[in-house]
Design a protein around this motif. Structure first.
Motif, PDB file in Angstrom:
ATOM      1  N   LYS A   1       0.772  -1.355  -0.013  1.00 11.35           N
ATOM      2  CA  LYS A   1       0.021   0.204  -0.057  1.00 11.35           C
ATOM      3  C   LYS A   1       0.952   1.382  -0.038  1.00 11.35           C
ATOM      4  N   HIS A   2       1.792   1.176   0.921  1.00  8.51           N
ATOM      5  CA  HIS A   2       2.806   2.394   0.902  1.00  8.51           C
ATOM      6  C   HIS A   2       3.613   2.594  -0.444  1.00  8.51           C
ATOM      7  N   ALA A   3       3.999   1.488  -1.006  1.00  8.30           N
ATOM      8  CA  ALA A   3       4.588   1.677  -2.434  1.00  8.30           C
ATOM      9  C   ALA A   3       3.604   2.287  -3.455  1.00  8.30           C
ATOM     10  N   VAL A   4       2.637   1.665  -3.403  1.00  5.26           N
ATOM     11  CA  VAL A   4       1.497   2.274  -4.430  1.00  5.26           C
ATOM     12  C   VAL A   4       1.148   3.888  -4.216  1.00  5.26           C
ATOM     13  N   ARG A   5       1.146   4.054  -3.086  1.00  2.00           N
ATOM     14  CA  ARG A   5       0.963   5.499  -2.656  1.00  2.00           C
ATOM     15  C   ARG A   5       2.229   6.280  -3.148  1.00  2.00           C
ATOM     16  N   GLU A   6       3.321   5.856  -2.932  1.00  2.00           N
ATOM     17  CA  GLU A   6       4.570   6.655  -3.088  1.00  2.00           C
ATOM     18  C   GLU A   6       4.486   7.085  -4.784  1.00  2.00           C
ATOM     19  N   VAL A   7       4.171   5.884  -5.624  1.00  2.00           N
ATOM     20  CA  VAL A   7       4.507   5.940  -6.865  1.00  2.00           C
ATOM     21  C   VAL A   7       3.379   6.891  -7.551  1.00  2.00           C
ATOM     22  N   SER A   8       2.456   6.583  -6.950  1.00  2.19           N
ATOM     23  CA  SER A   8       1.186   7.329  -7.381  1.00  2.19           C
ATOM     24  C   SER A   8       1.188   8.938  -6.943  1.00  2.19           C
ATOM     25  N   PHE A   9       2.257   9.330  -6.245  1.00  8.55           N
ATOM     26  CA  PHE A   9       2.329  10.773  -5.657  1.00  8.55           C
ATOM     27  C   PHE A   9       3.652  11.167  -6.859  1.00  8.55           C
ATOM     28  N   GLY A  10       4.123  10.281  -7.622  1.00 10.02           N
ATOM     29  CA  GLY A  10       5.352  10.867  -8.545  1.00 10.02           C
ATOM     30  C   GLY A  10       6.476  10.565  -7.760  1.00 10.02           C
ATOM     31  N   ARG A  11       6.623   9.709  -6.620  1.00 10.31           N
ATOM     32  CA  ARG A  11       7.755   9.454  -6.338  1.00 10.31           C
ATOM     33  C   ARG A  11       8.293   8.158  -6.614  1.00 10.31           C
ATOM     34  N   ARG A  12       9.618   7.879  -5.910  1.00  8.73           N
ATOM     35  CA  ARG A  12      10.054   6.484  -6.236  1.00  8.73           C
ATOM     36  C   ARG A  12      10.092   5.434  -4.990  1.00  8.73           C
ATOM     37  N   TYR A  13      10.033   4.398  -5.126  1.00  7.49           N
ATOM     38  CA  TYR A  13       9.979   3.337  -4.225  1.00  7.49           C
ATOM     39  C   TYR A  13      10.743   2.039  -4.562  1.00  7.49           C
ATOM     40  N   ILE A  14      11.929   1.771  -3.930  1.00  6.71           N
ATOM     41  CA  ILE A  14      12.730   0.458  -4.294  1.00  6.71           C
ATOM     42  C   ILE A  14      12.658  -0.081  -2.787  1.00  6.71           C
ATOM     43  N   ASP A  15      12.401  -1.413  -2.986  1.00  6.80           N
ATOM     44  CA  ASP A  15      12.469  -2.321  -1.727  1.00  6.80           C
ATOM     45  C   ASP A  15      13.530  -2.259  -0.967  1.00  6.80           C
ATOM     46  N   GLN A  16      13.885  -1.839   0.205  1.00 10.79           N
ATOM     47  CA  GLN A  16      14.894  -1.677   0.918  1.00 10.79           C
ATOM     48  C   GLN A  16      15.688  -2.925   0.997  1.00 10.79           C
ATOM     49  N   ARG A  17      15.204  -4.157   0.793  1.00 13.19           N
ATOM     50  CA  ARG A  17      16.247  -5.381   0.811  1.00 13.19           C
ATOM     51  C   ARG A  17      17.000  -5.339  -0.503  1.00 13.19           C
ATOM     52  N   LEU A  18      16.767  -4.571  -1.490  1.00 11.25           N
ATOM     53  CA  LEU A  18      17.353  -4.701  -2.669  1.00 11.25           C
ATOM     54  C   LEU A  18      18.641  -3.741  -2.766  1.00 11.25           C
ATOM     55  N   LEU A  19      18.570  -2.660  -1.940  1.00 12.64           N
ATOM     56  CA  LEU A  19      19.500  -1.616  -2.162  1.00 12.64           C
ATOM     57  C   LEU A  19      21.100  -1.823  -1.934  1.00 12.64           C
ATOM     58  N   PRO A  20      21.402  -2.570  -0.791  1.00 14.14           N
ATOM     59  CA  PRO A  20      22.861  -3.075  -0.597  1.00 14.14           C
ATOM     60  C   PRO A  20      23.763  -3.520  -1.955  1.00 14.14           C
ATOM     61  N   TYR A  21      23.397  -4.540  -2.287  1.00 12.61           N
ATOM     62  CA  TYR A  21      23.972  -5.108  -3.257  1.00 12.61           C
ATOM     63  C   TYR A  21      23.539  -4.539  -4.757  1.00 12.61           C
ATOM     64  N   LEU A  22      22.586  -3.866  -5.089  1.00 13.86           N
ATOM     65  CA  LEU A  22      22.405  -3.194  -5.933  1.00 13.86           C
ATOM     66  C   LEU A  22      23.096  -1.786  -6.028  1.00 13.86           C
ATOM     67  N   MET A  23      23.587  -1.260  -4.866  1.00 17.86           N
ATOM     68  CA  MET A  23      24.416  -0.207  -5.027  1.00 17.86           C
ATOM     69  C   MET A  23      25.742  -0.597  -5.320  1.00 17.86           C
ATOM     70  N   ASP A  24      26.310  -1.718  -4.854  1.00 19.93           N
ATOM     71  CA  ASP A  24      27.580  -2.439  -5.227  1.00 19.93           C
ATOM     72  C   ASP A  24      27.722  -2.689  -6.612  1.00 19.93           C
ATOM     73  N   ARG A  25      26.533  -3.205  -7.056  1.00 23.98           N
ATOM     74  CA  ARG A  25      26.659  -3.492  -8.571  1.00 23.98           C
ATOM     75  C   ARG A  25      26.748  -2.298  -9.365  1.00 23.98           C
ATOM     76  N   VAL A  26      25.987  -1.323  -9.051  1.00 24.73           N
ATOM     77  CA  VAL A  26      26.251  -0.159  -9.703  1.00 24.73           C
ATOM     78  C   VAL A  26      27.663   0.698  -9.747  1.00 24.73           C
ATOM     79  N   ARG A  27      28.127   0.554  -8.528  1.00 23.30           N
ATOM     80  CA  ARG A  27      29.536   1.010  -8.525  1.00 23.30           C
ATOM     81  C   ARG A  27      30.623   0.122  -9.020  1.00 23.30           C
ATOM     82  N   GLY A  28      30.195  -1.105  -9.640  1.00 25.15           N
ATOM     83  CA  GLY A  28      31.159  -1.858 -10.295  1.00 25.15           C
ATOM     84  C   GLY A  28      31.994  -2.861  -9.335  1.00 25.15           C
ATOM     85  N   GLU A  29      31.324  -2.912  -8.055  1.00 26.56           N
ATOM     86  CA  GLU A  29      31.791  -3.859  -7.290  1.00 26.56           C
ATOM     87  C   GLU A  29      31.428  -5.160  -7.160  1.00 26.56           C
ATOM     88  N   GLU A  30      30.825  -5.731  -8.059  1.00 29.98           N
ATOM     89  CA  GLU A  30      30.254  -7.041  -8.015  1.00 29.98           C
ATOM     90  C   GLU A  30      31.394  -8.034  -8.356  1.00 29.98           C
TER      91      GLU A  30
END
Length: 228
Positions: A98-127
């Protein structure tokens, strides 16, 4: 998946489709009355990422929230680059959905918190080498918190104007478009972009955007419909 959506009077299921092609056809006719489009990645014909890309190419800007079991860094990044506004794992609870739907409906972004750490490492080329796609769920909740805290200083160094620029970058705007929206020159927009990359310690706009999404920069910058 439908059971997850029976969570609140705030959310009304306007329609459902069976595959990606049907979803595209539906949205071509009903985008105006659809506040949020919720997609899975594993549709029978096209992937949810492909659907998102087709809709964006057709200038349909309805916010798209991916709800999927696929937690690979490759998939999440492809979805972000395709223009989705949120990515949530299917084992979330009803309140988070419900929170995620509300956030994106307001024009904001929502990424599941569990995805963030390794996703950031991937983006930074540390995979890790030879692992182009690997799970991005952290082994313990504390890992997620420490990783988020580790990236906060760079964001705190941004000026209010740089946060505005980063928010617009996260929405997919070019430097020229950012200049027009903020009433600044393209050169000033490019200078802000360069400064943002330096302060965040990243090399590309994509890396900066993922970092912005991870911290919901649109909120701090102060930024239903079809279920498939």
């Amino acid at each position: 998946m439908m059971a997850l959506f029976q969570i609140s009077d705030e959310i009304r299921v306007q329609g459902t489709t069976k595959n990606g092609s049907d979803t595209i056809r539906y949205m071509m006719d009903h985008a105006a009355e659809t506040d949020v489009l919720i997609l899975d990645i594993g549709l029978p014909d096209l992937s949810g990422v492909d659907v998102a890309r087709v809709l964006r190419d057709a200038s349909i800007d309805t916010p798209i929230l991916i709800v999927s079991n696929d937690d690979s860094s490759d998939t999440v990044l492809r979805a972000i680059r395709a223009g989705i506004c949120g990515y949530l794992l299917k084992d979330c609870d009803g309140e988070e959905l419900k929170h995620a739907v509300r956030e994106v409906s307001f024009g904001r972004r929502y990424i599941d918190q569990r995805l963030l750490p390794y996703l950031m490492d991937r983006v930074r080329g540390e995979e890790q080498q030879n692992s182009p796609s690997y799970p991005v769920r952290p082994p313990h909740p504390s890992a997620a918190m420490s990783a988020v805290t580790r990236f906060m200083p760079g964001l705190e160094e941004l000026t209010p104007r740089e946060r505005d620029v980063l928010r617009l970058m996260a929405e997919g705007h070019t430097n020229d478009e950012i200049a027009t929206r903020l009433f600044i020159t393209p050169k000033t927009a490019r200078n802000h972009t360069t400064s943002i990359l330096q302060k965040l310690g990243v090399k590309t706009r994509t890396q900066a955007v993922v970092l912005a999404l991870s911290q919901d920069i649109s909120i701090s910058a102060g930024t239903l419909g079809l279920f498939s």
